[in-house]
Scaffold this active site. Structure first.
Site, PDB file in Angstrom:
ATOM      1  N   ASP A 291       0.855  -1.178   0.000  1.00  0.00           N
ATOM      2  CA  ASP A 291       0.000   0.000   0.000  1.00  0.00           C
ATOM      3  C   ASP A 291       0.897   1.236   0.000  1.00  0.00           C
ATOM      4  O   ASP A 291       2.070   1.158   0.370  1.00  0.00           O
ATOM      5  CB  ASP A 291      -0.921   0.012   1.223  1.00  0.00           C
ATOM      6  N   TYR A 469      -4.816   4.556   0.789  1.00  0.00           N
ATOM      7  CA  TYR A 469      -5.917   3.664   0.395  1.00  0.00           C
ATOM      8  C   TYR A 469      -5.721   2.934  -0.926  1.00  0.00           C
ATOM      9  O   TYR A 469      -6.635   2.839  -1.738  1.00  0.00           O
ATOM     10  CB  TYR A 469      -7.260   4.413   0.342  1.00  0.00           C
ATOM     11  N   HIS A 470      -4.554   2.355  -1.139  1.00  0.00           N
ATOM     12  CA  HIS A 470      -4.305   1.616  -2.369  1.00  0.00           C
ATOM     13  C   HIS A 470      -3.764   0.212  -2.079  1.00  0.00           C
ATOM     14  O   HIS A 470      -2.718  -0.170  -2.604  1.00  0.00           O
ATOM     15  CB  HIS A 470      -3.294   2.376  -3.245  1.00  0.00           C
ATOM     16  N   PRO A 471      -4.463  -0.600  -1.266  1.00  0.00           N
ATOM     17  CA  PRO A 471      -3.953  -1.946  -0.983  1.00  0.00           C
ATOM     18  C   PRO A 471      -4.062  -2.849  -2.204  1.00  0.00           C
ATOM     19  O   PRO A 471      -5.080  -2.864  -2.893  1.00  0.00           O
ATOM     20  CB  PRO A 471      -4.851  -2.436   0.163  1.00  0.00           C
TER      21      PRO A 471
END
Length: 531
Positions: A291, A469-471
């Protein structure tokens, strides 16, 4: 209930698949979503992201386990829980990453995933309003992309300040170089959010062969030997079995590996620890979590013109914003909140941008959840490293499907990530110090004037670094012993089961992840349909 395809998760990938796979009227498709419909007004209003960040109904509101490199803080991980998934609750920034990212995927043993292969899919997805059809963009696609209808002056000044600091200007982050400062293009249409549900799912929902169930929590995938035969789903308090010729998991980088493990697919020792009988050994399930770590450089505003949660002007500015939106679909409520940004190099020797920037015309702390901090006027510069080297995990908390998974991104545990973020803070400060921002620039609240040395910046990062918020990566695509799916997105060693979402990314792309997730689903649909 019997279908040709059952899709678990109506997020950015699931909505695309539901549309594409149901185009043939003889194909029966079922789409399952744990959250409610996307009929909230806060979804349609772009600035509604401020409220959606707090929503219990349409946001999973996850937290990580304590992060060792961040003073054992638990980090908030918002994820969409509604039709459209995170595309219904995100900041709508439309970026794809760098061409190198996809060539890198291909080099890891994934033929057909290079930039030359995925660019036509990106173009097919789009209706690109700003410049129409061209070498990097398409028209007549389902995903509407527009210019912002509202641009705060401090956002425009931030772009100018970035150029003054020595970074190039650009009008398109999605060309073959990516580098530069610009206002973001957004997934909006006529001043409203244009999420993936609105672009892909809504036009398909009248088809007789597509069944969409909201409030449907899948407990596990059912197997007959090594073949997936359907799912067990809880809906309106009752358990149902849905049979399907193929099961497609599109729950995202957190929920897809969790469901695989609940279904007996993963590390046998880990499964047995929770009383789950192993169906198939696949040790990579839930590993490789990546992330984007993110931190804010925050200034007070000498003017009184930025967004605020509380000031004497709020009743007046708020009333005007509501009037503008509901009468003209214009004004402050059409803002995506993160209007301006850039992809820049933290040092000359970088071959491609290694930092991403966002500018928010408000004081923010803890994702905006700290409302008291957002009182008064200020502006916040986000900076994140684009290709972190830290790798984390998604593990089961227990065998209850209702329990949130144990999310451990291990933010900044790799020393290169910490040093990259130190350079990022310095780069952001250099931009914030430029003349273009002088009319607004007040006191630096964070890190604060007392934070100057590299070690002081590291301490600040341990205290305040967060995520954006980019898993991805937890069911990674590849051919090595930690890969979960093959280049056709079929789960290794099993039949009738695919994973199609951001979890299949072997490495995190250099940008926001919604557009690549749509592309992944478009490519998967082609593979499934034999196009």
């Amino acid at each position: 209930m019997q279908f040709d395809y059952v899709i678990v998760g109506a997020g950015s990938a699931g909505c695309v698949l539901a549309n594409r796979l149901s185009e043939n009227p003889n194909t029966r498709v079922c789409l399952l979503e744990a959250g409610p419909a996307d009929n909230s007004l806060f979804i349609r209003i772009p600035a509604g992201i401020i409220w959606l960040m707090r929503s219990n109904a349409r946001n999973w509101r996850y937290y990580t386990v304590p992060q060792k490199a961040l003073n054992n803080r638990e980090i908030y991980i918002p994820r969409g829980k509604t039709l459209g998934g995170s595309s219904a609750v995100n900041a709508m920034c439309y970026t794809r990453g760098h061409p190198w990212d996809y060539d890198h995927w291909e080099s890891l043993g994934n033929p057909g995933w290079g930039y030359k292969d995925v660019l036509p899919l990106f173009k097919r997805c789009e209706h690109y309003e700003p410049g129409g059809e061209g070498p990097f963009h398409g028209v007549n696609g389902n995903l509407n992309i527009s210019e912002l209808k509202f641009r705060h002056p401090v956002s425009e000044a931030f772009v100018t300040a970035g150029v003054q600091a020595g970074h190039p200007a650009t009008d398109d982050f999605n060309n073959d170089t990516q580098e530069g400062m610009s206002m973001y293009k957004v997934n909006q249409k006529d001043g409203e959010r244009w999420g993936v549900a609105r672009g892909y799912l809504h036009p398909a929902m009248e088809r007789d062969n597509l069944t969409v169930m909201t409030g449907a929590l899948v407990h596990r995938v059912r197997f007959d030997g090594k073949r997936a035969t359907g799912v067990e789903v809880e809906h309106k308090g009752d358990m149902h079995t849905i049979e399907a010729g193929e099961v497609i998991l599109s729950g995202g980088a957190i929920n897809s590996p969790q469901l695989l493990q609940l279904s007996g697919v993963g590390d046998p020792q880990e499964l047995k620890r929770h009383g789950i009988d192993p169906v198939h050994e696949l040790p990579g399930v839930g590993g490789n979590l990546q992330d984007h770590p993110d931190v804010l450089v925050i200034h007070r505003n000498r003017r009184r013109d930025t967004f605020t949660m509380g000031s004497w002007e709020l009743p007046f500015t708020g009333a005007k914003a509501v009037w503008d939106f509901f009468t003209k679909r214009s004004g402050q409520l059409t803002s995506n909140v993160a209007e301006a940004g850039g992809f820049i190099k933290s040092r000359p020797e970088e071959e491609r941008p290694d930092l991403q920037l966002h500018l928010t015309a408000a004081k923010l702390d803890n994702h905006g959840l700290n409302w008291m901090f957002s009182m008064g006027h200020g502006y916040s510069g986000h900076v994140c490293i684009l290709r972190p080297k830290s790798r984390g995990t998604i593990r089961l908390r227990d065998a209850d499907p209702r329990s949130p998974a144990l999310i451990d991104p291990r933010f900044l545990e790799h020393p290169d990530d910490m040093e990259g973020m130190v350079r990022g803070v310095k780069a952001m400060r250099a931009i914030m110090a430029q003349d273009a921002l002088a009319p607004w620039r007040g006191e630096e609240i964070a890190p604060g004037a007392h934070v100057q040395s590299d070690e002081q910046i590291r301490a600040f990062l341990r205290h305040k670094c967060d995520n954006i918020y980019h898993p991805v990566g937890t069911c990674k695509m590849g051919v090595d012993d930690q890969a979960v799916v093959d280049p056709d997105l079929k789960v290794h060693g099993l039949e009738g089961l695919r994973v199609v979402d951001a979890s299949i990314m072997p490495t995190l792309i250099g940008g926001n992840t919604n557009a690549p997730t749509v592309m992944i689903a478009e490519k998967a649909a082609d593979k499934i349909l034999g196009v």
